[in-house]
Motif scaffolding. Structure first.
Motif, PDB file in Angstrom:
ATOM      1  N   UNK A   1      27.891  -1.719 -28.064  1.00 28.19           N
ATOM      2  CA  UNK A   1      28.831  -2.105 -29.117  1.00 28.19           C
ATOM      3  C   UNK A   1      28.639  -3.582 -29.439  1.00 28.19           C
ATOM      4  N   UNK A   2      27.403  -3.942 -29.702  1.00 26.32           N
ATOM      5  CA  UNK A   2      27.050  -5.305 -30.117  1.00 26.32           C
ATOM      6  C   UNK A   2      27.597  -6.372 -29.164  1.00 26.32           C
ATOM      7  N   UNK A   3      27.569  -6.091 -27.872  1.00 27.48           N
ATOM      8  CA  UNK A   3      27.990  -7.063 -26.886  1.00 27.48           C
ATOM      9  C   UNK A   3      29.445  -6.961 -26.488  1.00 27.48           C
ATOM     10  N   UNK A   4      30.226  -6.131 -27.173  1.00 28.33           N
ATOM     11  CA  UNK A   4      31.632  -5.970 -26.821  1.00 28.33           C
ATOM     12  C   UNK A   4      31.822  -4.970 -25.680  1.00 28.33           C
ATOM     13  N   UNK A   5      30.734  -4.491 -25.129  1.00 30.54           N
ATOM     14  CA  UNK A   5      30.764  -3.694 -23.901  1.00 30.54           C
ATOM     15  C   UNK A   5      30.138  -4.558 -22.808  1.00 30.54           C
TER      16      UNK A   5
END
Length: 782
Positions: free
Chosen positions: A217-221
């Protein structure tokens, strides 16, 4: 006892939970512990103690240790309060590591916030102790942070203007902004982009998640709350921060604590049956796994919600309303995973993707991790934290789990921590809501650590104003602007400022669009453009998804790659009542990245297949390859350093207009204030307004008149002279042209030259010819 009896009667305990309770039910310490917990928490608490029993054996000494620790924490809270009392601070005989960390008044506020956030008194006391322990650590780190031989981080903080965050922002992905030839950016590479940002006149930089992550998730994980080794790791980040601070840049980063990646060490340890980490994560009621979600699903104005049966604090049946954030991928809110030692599958709560599990932010140990992370980043010179998805952080049965009182308390507690560590640090709540509701996240005027501020957010990302700007620019008419801009409530609330992103890394949310279906048709439509070889090509502007409520599309494609329209959009952005926010690449006409989206679709499918298995993921299954398409990826991907600097050298229109407007904005308060008035132009496609200065009108602090032709046609703006006189409060005035956007060549008047002069004998209407997508900015002098 009453809640346990009800749990047993309603069959809400499984065999292992019931067995553990029966074995220790005569233990008074155990009963004392249980008495603190809510009905819906007790099954998970029993699982926690089952795991603890596997680790330690007999739980009797564990229960006693919990009670003893409670008393010790209460004593520690008293010692902190004593250390902060005025009469104690100045006593030579009194020594405490907590002395001078806060004031007695602030302590009481912090203590109250801990009680409002926590589920029980004992948790609140523990959170408060963690707050002050990490506060002390962060302040010591700042004091010891030597940026150069004769300049410290403390000096940088003192030199920072109190309203620094009201200046324009630029935000980026480290891996994509100014990348190398291989398409991979890193912090060393980012240093080479500071000259570019200087050329634009921007000093505020917001860095999207740059932590260890599988990037589902584009770094949101996030899989570890530390700078990713792929981007240079902690060493490169610290070096970047040092150089950026010395050059006058201010950096904000993300605070992603609603959830973390399933690959995070904490969750992996939870799955391995380690009791401490099992307690970090929210769990769903066991019966949710047996629900038929299709019977609980409701479509409300395009957004999809589940109405889920649950038990509240006392065991009464309630219905919990929860939004589906990624309904195209999955229509549940749980991740079924087997936990070792429990020997059963546990439904972990997760509100976003299946590979992002939600943490129980109200747990003291999770708050400890949060304070530790904040202390580390603030100690390196990070000046702002964007609280990602803050509205969702606290969940309670019988609610929609959004904007709860505990959530506001949490944000205020984070704010207190930031301001106590660094009085110039700010919080940026990320809340997708109306402008009026958003203002609630600013809180109220207050004083923290001796500084005037608000109890909540300092800079508020206003997505309703962003939607209005999109609608006005795309449809080439001013009505979306004027129908919303005066319905925002009071602006500039206390010290909080609205931030308006012209574009951002997430989807275009349709909930703020007035002409919804025309917008869907427009963004899903085709357009013709000329490529670099002057060959005509056809392309889609974007993709509509999420039940028609979201779109993925870059601004350049939404504007048919017309350089004039892109520059004009930035001109209009700077006229809005707020602070401009620029997403990387928008200003150089970066278009949709179709290859990026295709690659990420395959990566997403592989990630979900690995996590959930072929019984759920695959052709004909609940999650197909087609459902793994993420149109937001159109707005992401690498853009090389050379591309940006070539745009500067070639005087790309939008970069020119931004740099000119930033110069004017610094020297003229009218372009920084939120005070404006409409001016009739007699053309639906011409935006006309007066911007008023802050404070008294005088030389160097005058109003401005702005005119912008949004259409592809040449138009004439007809301004009623009498209306201008009334709105300016003068009979005679002159217009001094400061900036003209015409064709592909913005022009900036470096020296004030009178372009027009008007007096009572002037014709009733002032007329200005405006070429397609052109704009003029006048300073108004009496």
């Amino acid at each position: 006892m009453q809640l346990i009896s009800r749990l047993i009667a309603q069959n809400d305990l499984d065999e292992k939970q019931l067995d553990l309770y029966q074995r220790y039910q005569t233990n008074t310490h155990f009963q004392e512990i249980l008495a603190d917990y809510f009905y819906y928490e007790i099954p998970h608490l029993l699982d926690y103690y089952f795991l603890k029993e596997q680790e330690c054996g007999d739980l009797t000494p564990i229960f006693e240790e919990v009670i003893v620790k409670r008393k010790a924490i209460s004593e520690q809270v008293k010692s902190i309060q004593n250390a902060l009392q005025t009469e104690k601070k100045h006593s030579k005989d009194f020594k405490s590591p907590y002395t001078s960390l806060s004031s007695p008044t602030d302590f009481l506020v912090i203590q109250d916030l801990c009680y409002r956030l926590a589920k029980r008194e004992r948790d609140a006391e523990q959170i408060l102790v963690y707050f002050f322990d990490f506060l002390r650590q962060a302040k010591e780190t700042i004091q010891n942070n030597q940026l150069s031989v004769d300049y410290t981080l403390s000096d940088a903080i003192e030199d920072l203007p109190a309203d620094w965050y009201s200046e324009p922002w630029y935000y980026i992905y480290v891996q994509y902004f100014g990348s190398d030839e291989d398409g991979q950016g890193h912090f060393d590479q980012l240093l080479e982009m500071l000259d570019y940002l200087d050329a634009l006149g921007i000093k505020n930089l917001y860095i999207l998640p740059h932590y260890e992550s599988p990037n589902g998730d584009a770094g949101y994980d996030i899989s570890a709350y530390e700078p990713a080794e792929a981007y240079g790791g902690a060493k490169a980040f610290k070096n970047f921060m040092k150089i950026a601070l010395l050059r006058g840049f201010r950096v904000a980063t993300d605070l992603v604590f609603n959830h973390c990646s399933v690959e995070h060490e904490w969750f992996q340890k939870a799955l391995a049956g380690e009791s401490q980490y099992y307690d970090y994560f929210l769990k769903c009621p066991a019966n949710w796994l047996d629900l038929n979600v299709s019977n609980l699903l409701k479509d409300e104005a395009g957004d999809l919600f589940l109405y889920l049966p649950e038990k509240d604090e006392q065991g009464a049946s309630v219905s919990s309303k929860r939004i589906l954030i990624f309904p195209d991928v999955d229509k549940t809110l749980w991740l079924r995973q087997k936990v070792d030692k429990l020997e059963k599958e546990v439904p972990f709560y997760r509100e976003f993707y299946p590979f992002q599990v939600d943490m129980d932010i109200q747990r003291p140990e999770v708050m400890r991790e949060l304070f530790s992370f904040l202390a580390e980043e603030l100690g390196m010179g990070v000046f702002g934290k964007r609280t990602d998805a803050i509205a969702h952080w606290v969940k309670k049965p019988g609610t929609d789990a959004k904007n709860l009182p505990e959530t506001y308390a949490l944000q205020q507690l984070i704010k207190q921590f930031l301001k106590h560590v660094n009085p110039r640090a700010i919080i940026l709540p990320e809340v997708v809501t109306t402008s009026k509701v958003l203002k609630g996240y600013a809180g109220e005027s207050t004083i923290i650590n001796g500084e005037t501020t608000t109890t909540g957010g300092d800079a508020l990302l206003d997505f309703q104003l962003q939607g209005m700007l999109r609608e006005m620019i795309y449809f080439q008419k001013t009505s979306p602007f004027w129908t919303q801009v005066f319905d925002l409530g009071p602006v500039g609330l206390n010290t909080a400022v609205p931030l308006i992103p012209i574009e951002h890394h997430d989807e275009t949310y349709m909930g703020f669009i007035q002409e919804l279906q025309p917008m869907r048709n427009y963004l899903a439509g085709q357009y013709i453009y000329q490529d670099e070889n002057q060959v005509y090509q056809e392309s889609s502007r974007g993709i509509i998804y999420k039940n028609g409520m979201s779109a993925g599309a870059r601004y350049a494609d939404a504007l048919n790659r017309d350089q004039r329209r892109i520059a004009n959009a930035f001109f209009c952005l700077y006229l809005l009542p707020g602070t401009p926010v620029i997403y990387y690449g928008t200003e150089i006409g970066a278009g949709n990245n179709w290859e990026q989206m295709k690659k990420r679709q395959q990566d997403q499918f592989d990630t979900l297949l690995k996590l959930l298995g072929p019984s759920i993921v695959g052709p004909g299954k609940a999650i197909t390859f087609e459902k793994c398409l993420d149109p937001r990826e159109l707005q992401r991907g690498a853009i090389s350093k050379n591309t940006y600097y070539e745009a500067l050298e070639q005087a790309y229109p939008a970069t020119e207009i931004i740099s000119h407007l930033n110069v004017l904005r610094k020297h003229h308060s009218a372009l920084r204030s939120y005070l404006l008035a409409p001016v009739d132009t007699y053309e639906a496609s011409i935006l006309g307004m007066i911007r008023y200065p802050i404070g008294e009108t005088r030389a160097g602090n005058r109003p401005f008149l702005a005119l912008s032709n949004l259409s592809e046609r040449p138009l004439i703006a007809k301004l009623p002279f009498g209306q201008l006189q009334t709105k300016l409060g003068v009979d005679r005035f002159e217009l001094i042209e400061r900036l003209r956007l015409e064709g592909n060549h913005p022009q900036h008047a470096e020296v004030s030259t009178t372009a027009y002069q008007f007096d009572p004998g002037t014709p009733a209407t002032l007329e200005f010819s405006l070429r397609p997508y052109s704009a003029i900015l006048f300073e108004i002098s009496e």
